[in-house]
Enzyme design. Sequence first.
Site, PDB file in Angstrom:
ATOM      1  N   GLY A  87       0.806  -1.277   0.149  1.00 45.44           N
ATOM      2  CA  GLY A  87      -0.013  -0.189   0.016  1.00 45.44           C
ATOM      3  C   GLY A  87       0.649   1.113  -0.001  1.00 45.44           C
ATOM      4  O   GLY A  87       1.955   1.198   0.038  1.00 45.44           O
ATOM      5  N   LYS A 110       3.830  12.454  -3.739  1.00 44.66           N
ATOM      6  CA  LYS A 110       4.712  11.387  -3.088  1.00 44.66           C
ATOM      7  C   LYS A 110       5.541  12.284  -1.930  1.00 44.66           C
ATOM      8  O   LYS A 110       5.764  13.190  -2.338  1.00 44.66           O
ATOM      9  CB  LYS A 110       5.445  10.578  -4.142  1.00 44.66           C
ATOM     10  CG  LYS A 110       4.868   9.691  -4.729  1.00 44.66           C
ATOM     11  CD  LYS A 110       6.020   9.146  -5.864  1.00 44.66           C
ATOM     12  CE  LYS A 110       6.983   8.364  -5.334  1.00 44.66           C
ATOM     13  NZ  LYS A 110       7.934   7.881  -6.243  1.00 44.66           N
ATOM     14  N   ASP A 122       8.796   7.215   7.240  1.00 37.37           N
ATOM     15  CA  ASP A 122       8.608   8.370   7.866  1.00 37.37           C
ATOM     16  C   ASP A 122       7.480   9.033   7.045  1.00 37.37           C
ATOM     17  O   ASP A 122       7.193  10.097   7.300  1.00 37.37           O
ATOM     18  CB  ASP A 122       9.579   9.252   7.975  1.00 37.37           C
ATOM     19  CG  ASP A 122      10.753   9.458   6.904  1.00 37.37           C
ATOM     20  OD1 ASP A 122      10.287   9.182   5.608  1.00 37.37           O
ATOM     21  OD2 ASP A 122      11.515   9.850   6.949  1.00 37.37           O
ATOM     22  N   GLY A 123       7.186   8.538   5.957  1.00 39.04           N
ATOM     23  CA  GLY A 123       6.196   9.042   4.879  1.00 39.04           C
ATOM     24  C   GLY A 123       6.685  10.138   4.064  1.00 39.04           C
ATOM     25  O   GLY A 123       5.935  10.994   3.409  1.00 39.04           O
ATOM     26  N   ARG A 173       3.093  13.237  -9.014  1.00 43.12           N
ATOM     27  CA  ARG A 173       3.095  12.381  -9.892  1.00 43.12           C
ATOM     28  C   ARG A 173       1.713  12.142 -10.834  1.00 43.12           C
ATOM     29  O   ARG A 173       0.542  12.104  -9.895  1.00 43.12           O
ATOM     30  CB  ARG A 173       3.288  10.787  -9.347  1.00 43.12           C
ATOM     31  CG  ARG A 173       3.333   9.576 -10.561  1.00 43.12           C
ATOM     32  CD  ARG A 173       3.227   8.396  -9.942  1.00 43.12           C
ATOM     33  NE  ARG A 173       4.505   7.904  -9.434  1.00 43.12           N
ATOM     34  CZ  ARG A 173       4.601   6.825  -8.569  1.00 43.12           C
ATOM     35  NH1 ARG A 173       3.329   6.400  -8.172  1.00 43.12           N
ATOM     36  NH2 ARG A 173       5.727   6.458  -8.222  1.00 43.12           N
ATOM     37  N   ARG A 180      -2.209  -1.656  -9.953  1.00 43.56           N
ATOM     38  CA  ARG A 180      -1.220  -2.337 -10.222  1.00 43.56           C
ATOM     39  C   ARG A 180      -1.434  -3.971 -10.197  1.00 43.56           C
ATOM     40  O   ARG A 180      -2.540  -4.328  -9.867  1.00 43.56           O
ATOM     41  CB  ARG A 180      -0.087  -2.146  -8.983  1.00 43.56           C
ATOM     42  CG  ARG A 180       0.079  -0.756  -8.607  1.00 43.56           C
ATOM     43  CD  ARG A 180       0.422  -0.462  -7.268  1.00 43.56           C
ATOM     44  NE  ARG A 180       0.478   0.928  -6.865  1.00 43.56           N
ATOM     45  CZ  ARG A 180       1.344   1.754  -6.871  1.00 43.56           C
ATOM     46  NH1 ARG A 180       2.546   1.308  -7.162  1.00 43.56           N
ATOM     47  NH2 ARG A 180       1.529   2.953  -6.493  1.00 43.56           N
ATOM     48  N   ASP A 268       4.093  -4.902  -7.485  1.00 42.41           N
ATOM     49  CA  ASP A 268       3.656  -3.783  -6.963  1.00 42.41           C
ATOM     50  C   ASP A 268       4.092  -2.494  -7.830  1.00 42.41           C
ATOM     51  O   ASP A 268       3.322  -1.379  -7.679  1.00 42.41           O
ATOM     52  CB  ASP A 268       3.829  -3.408  -5.471  1.00 42.41           C
ATOM     53  CG  ASP A 268       4.964  -3.514  -5.150  1.00 42.41           C
ATOM     54  OD1 ASP A 268       5.779  -4.501  -5.177  1.00 42.41           O
ATOM     55  OD2 ASP A 268       5.704  -2.269  -4.657  1.00 42.41           O
TER      56      ASP A 268
END
Length: 501
Positions: A87, A110, A122-123, A173, A180, A268
């Site tokens: 995910g 992103k 940490d994202g 993006r 996917r 993925d």
Amino acid sequence: MSLNLSNNYQALGSSFSEQTLPAPVAQPSLLLWNETLAKTLTIPFSQDNDAELIAQYFSGNKLIDGSKPIAQAYSGHQFGHFNPQLGDGRAHLLGDIADIQGQRWDIQLKGSGVSSFSRQGDGRCALGPALREYIMSEAMFALGVPTTRCLAVVTTGECVYRERPYEGAVVTRVAASHIRVGTFQYFASRGDTDSLKRLINYAINRHFPELRVEEKTPTTVDLVDKATANEISSEQVLKFFSAVLSKQVPLVLSWSRVGFIHGVMNTDNTTISGETIDYGPCAMMNSYDADTVFSSIDRNGRYAFGKQIGIMQWNMTRLAETLLPLVASDEDDAVEKIEPLLTQFHQDLQQGNLIMMAAKIGIDEPEQGDAQLINDLLGIMQKQKLDYTQTFAALTGSLNKNKIDETIIAALNEWLPRWNTRIEPFKAAAHQLMVKTNPMVIPRNHHVEALLDACQETGDLTALNKFLAVLRQPYTETQETKHYQDSPVDGDKNYHTYCGT
């Protein structure tokens, strides 16, 4: 000003994604804005007039009207090992937007913060990987390779900690699809056939409308309404799978044509739309070697340059496995129905690869003996460590009375007469074909890395913009082209690419 975002994938429901907001950043500042792409997407912003607003929207600090951000759920085979839950751990799908032709595109941030899929990450995203994605995706687009693209890079005013502190960034993006192979695996591994049916219906209506039963163009409402219907025939599933396969052929063959090495061809990172996605550990080949690997995490060379076609077949076989329950209730019957499509896919890839490589030496319609001519050339190139792009560019130039590099002449002296004899009856046409097929310039690793280092250290984009101007004309030799055509002095001997997370 409105961006007219829709939330078609979000509307599929909670089993498909997690509703989550981007995490605000300290000081968003617009660094790169893809003006041409913005105009194509009918986005009414310009860097000169709207930089602050763009930075707010595309850092995640300000929510675009109508957006319902989500992190998408998916699984995936990573280097051959299945992970049932991956995910979006640092990405937010803001919604989708129609371009000037009416085609819909996903808009995704992103590096925009964590979700429940973050797996202790940490994202966030460092500036270097964000710039790499912008450079590489623009280069690939200009090279004619199916690809996702970057709309914006926004710096965050915050540090991201990897092996040391780096400046943080959020990259936007744009993709025809973020569905996917791993999305299908997510539901198949849970035995959730109802969600699989909804996913296929949605994918057909959004990406393959020619497969719809009704002969009409889907509206945004149709995309969701039709997807909520759980009815889908075995024939439609097979047609859908065939359509997905057809998208992968030009994708992976384009990688081979320009010397691109993906580096992380996990399921993925394989989209049903056939776009290049995830530019983390990617690289370009210099000296030709089918076993070339640069990715630091590909320790066994699973995704080496010469293995990418085979891996695409492997990935599509994994997709086929998820569809079996929808093809027939008896697994053997389902395999019997879907296997011929995989066999045809294998044949299409093999024949397509021959046609592509033949085009690189000016042959439009390969005949018996051409495969051997091509293989002999590649064998010499590998043995003599000839540069992939430079060799084909030199061969192209030789048909226009340009001087071939003496090193290449010496290495190919036994092969060149055979080639010249083969193309003698159609040399002018051969030259035209080669000009369209063989780039003069690619985003070479050492130039990319030097620019990333400079941008991160100084924040000055002058050199990067010069590089991008050349990369956007890869089949044309300008005054600036020569500055980026050189191969690295060390042959990229100790060069490694990294995931960037």
